[in-house]
Design an enzyme around this catalytic site. Structure first.
Site: not given
Ligand code: ATP
Length: 500
Positions: A117-118, A337-338
């Site tokens: 998302k970020t 267990h496993e």
């Molecule tokens: P949160 O909800 O925990 O904030 P987020 O959805 O914002 O997480 P990001 O911070 O965008 O997730 O992703 C974290 C890292 O995971 C990124 O820096 C990247 O390295 C990797 N990543 C996640 N999704 C992808 C993607 N679709 N393609 C490439 N890398 C990804």
């Protein structure tokens, strides 16, 4: 200066002044000196002489260079497409204005953690040639009423200032974990949260398409259902884009992206790794590539091989191998267990067990690895019940051998209860088709117990019927500490028992 010191001082200083005045100390000269120092400080700050204030420090840290493009995000094709379309509102603003369309002010990205998302918000900033200012919901939560609201104001001000300074027409404000400040308002108790949310709503209402820079707020959450409806109404966050866990094709894409700067052996099959990494998020896939590179370096070899990637998957899934030594009795209980899980898995899904191991990893003392599954989006009642039986297999086996359970089953029970909840919400239980609010806690507990007790009974019965497999596998596991899927299935064949 740490934020808490500043806020403690805001609370403490007025009390101290009042106290000193009360005990008869003349405070006037002191107050005049404080005002003069404060004025001097402000003048220097305005001239840029000193950088002060938690907000400006924080925002400077957060303004990451937004150079990321949509091509650098693996999978998420639908989400990327939807987002690009929404962003065209910002790019084609003249047309939008001509038609009298109101500006798009907020986009909400929803989905599990680590799905990108970020990254999407950063790529959005690049796509629209905007400045990118980011903050997280938790940064606005403070003890003192009004501080969070002030920080929201600072964030918007900072976005506008930066756009002006960098000569950009647009600014994107990214707020991660929006649920922290945007949760449903219930009145009374949460005044600080309410003020912060109100301020955000006010700032968003103050965004106009004619102003420069044009602002767009992108927020992210993995708990959309918690958000206050005022945030989601038209004119606020009215574009919702789902960012899901990647499917196999998307996982391969993400692995390839993160392999770009790493030396991969030509024999490496990332497709296979993507298959094994079922259910992994983008962040976990990034971690797999990173851990594989670390294993490669540790072994002092030049290239990442398939075995390094497999080890990395295990590490990301279950944690690093630990050297916790358990005593023989504990080891035997873990093995039982496993094996309880593994036998149930093999009975309900023949061929599904890849390995049973007794080596401690992360917090677990042993684990069962399953073969990659087919992507699946719908689950039947039978499938879910089988899943619960696999989870209960560990506790059931301990009961058979020891007549009682241990603390090792708490995660299994949590998993089982979550599945029961899914069944209830999907109308797959004797409660019928219900909304969870229609049912009392007692009714829910009764139904939950009934389902789990019934499935526990069936699990025990199946394990007892297969006791010879259990005993033979236990001997091997105790001596070898590892039992491969093939060895395990061999026990099934030799003991001439048919999967149910
Ligand atoms: P949160 O909800 O925990 O904030 P987020 O959805 O914002 O997480 P990001 O911070 O965008 O997730 O992703 C974290 C890292 O995971 C990124 O820096 C990247 O390295 C990797 N990543 C996640 N999704 C992808 C993607 N679709 N393609 C490439 N890398 C990804």
């Amino acid at each position: 200066m740490p934020r808490w010191i500043k806020e403690a001082a805001i609370g403490f200083v007025p009390v101290l002044i009042l106290f000193l005045a009360f005990v008869g100390i003349n405070m006037v000269p002191l107050l005049i000196a404080a005002v003069l120092i404060g004025a001097l400080f402000m003048v220097l700050k305005m001239k840029g002489g000193i950088a002060v204030g938690a907000a400006s420090d924080r925002n400077r840290k957060k303004v990451a260079p937004a150079k990321l493009t949509f091509e650098e995000i693996g999978g998420q094709e639908n989400a990327k497409q939807e987002l690009r379309e929404a962003l065209d509102f910002l790019i084609r603003h003249e047309e939008i204005q001509k038609f009298g369309i109101r500006p798009l002010k907020g986009i909400l990205l929803t989905g599990p953690p680590g799905t990108g998302k970020t990254l999407m918000a950063k790529a959005a900033a690049h796509y629209t040639n905007s400045v990118f200012v980011a903050a997280s919901g938790s940064e606005f939560v403070e003890m003192y009423v009004g501080v969070g609201a002030g920080r929201i104001r600072d964030l918007f001000k900072d976005a506008r200032n930066r756009a002006a300074k960098e000569n950009k027409q647009n600014a994107i404000i990214f707020i991660d974990e929006i649920d922290v400040i945007g949760g449903k308002r219930e009145g009374g108790q949460q005044r600080e949260y309410d003020q912060t949310l109100n301020q955000l709503l006010t700032e968003m209402d103050g965004i106009y398409s004619s102003e420069s820079p044009r602002l767009l707020v992108i927020a992210a959450t993995n708990r959309k259902e918690m958000l206050d409806s005022a945030l989601l109404r038209p004119g606020r966050f009215d574009r919702h884009i789902q960012v899901d866990l990647p499917d196999k094709k998307a996982r391969t894409h993400i692995l390839n992206l993160h392999a770009g700067n790493k030396p991969l052996h030509p024999d490496v099959d990332l497709d296979k790794i993507a298959e094994e990494a079922y259910g992994f998020s983008g962040a976990q896939l990034e971690s797999v590539m990173n851990e594989a590179a670390i294993y490669t370096m540790r072994e002092s070899v030049d290239m990442i091989r398939q075995s390094h990637l497999s080890m990395a998957i295990d590490k990301v899934m279950m944690g690093e191998r630990s050297d916790r030594e358990s005593n023989l009795e504990e080891k035997k209980r873990v093995a039982i267990h496993e094996l309880g899980h593994a036998i149930m898995a093999e009975l309900v899904r023949p061929g599904s067990v890849k390995q049973v191991a007794l080596s401690p990893r992360g917090k677990a003392l042993g684990y069962v690895r399953h073969n990659p599954q087919q992507e699946q989006y719908l689950y039947t009642k039978t499938f879910l019940e089988e899943q619960i039986m696999i989870a209960l297999g560990g506790a059931a086996a301990e009961e058979i051998y020891y007549g009682g359970r241990s603390t090792g089953s708490s995660n299994d029970f949590e998993q089982s209860i979550n599945i029961v909840e899914t069944m209830m919400k999907s109308g797959l239980t004797s409660l019928g088709i219900v909304n969870m609010n229609m049912v009392t806690t007692e009714e829910l507990m009764k139904e939950n117990n009934q389902i789990l007790e019934n499935l526990m009974g069936q699990t025990k019965q199946l394990l007892l019927q297969n006791r010879p497999i259990f005993d033979h596998s236990l001997d091997i596991l105790m001596t070898e500490e590892i039992l491969s899927g093939e060895q395990f299935r061999c026990q099934f064949r030799e003991n001439a028992l048919q999967p149910a």
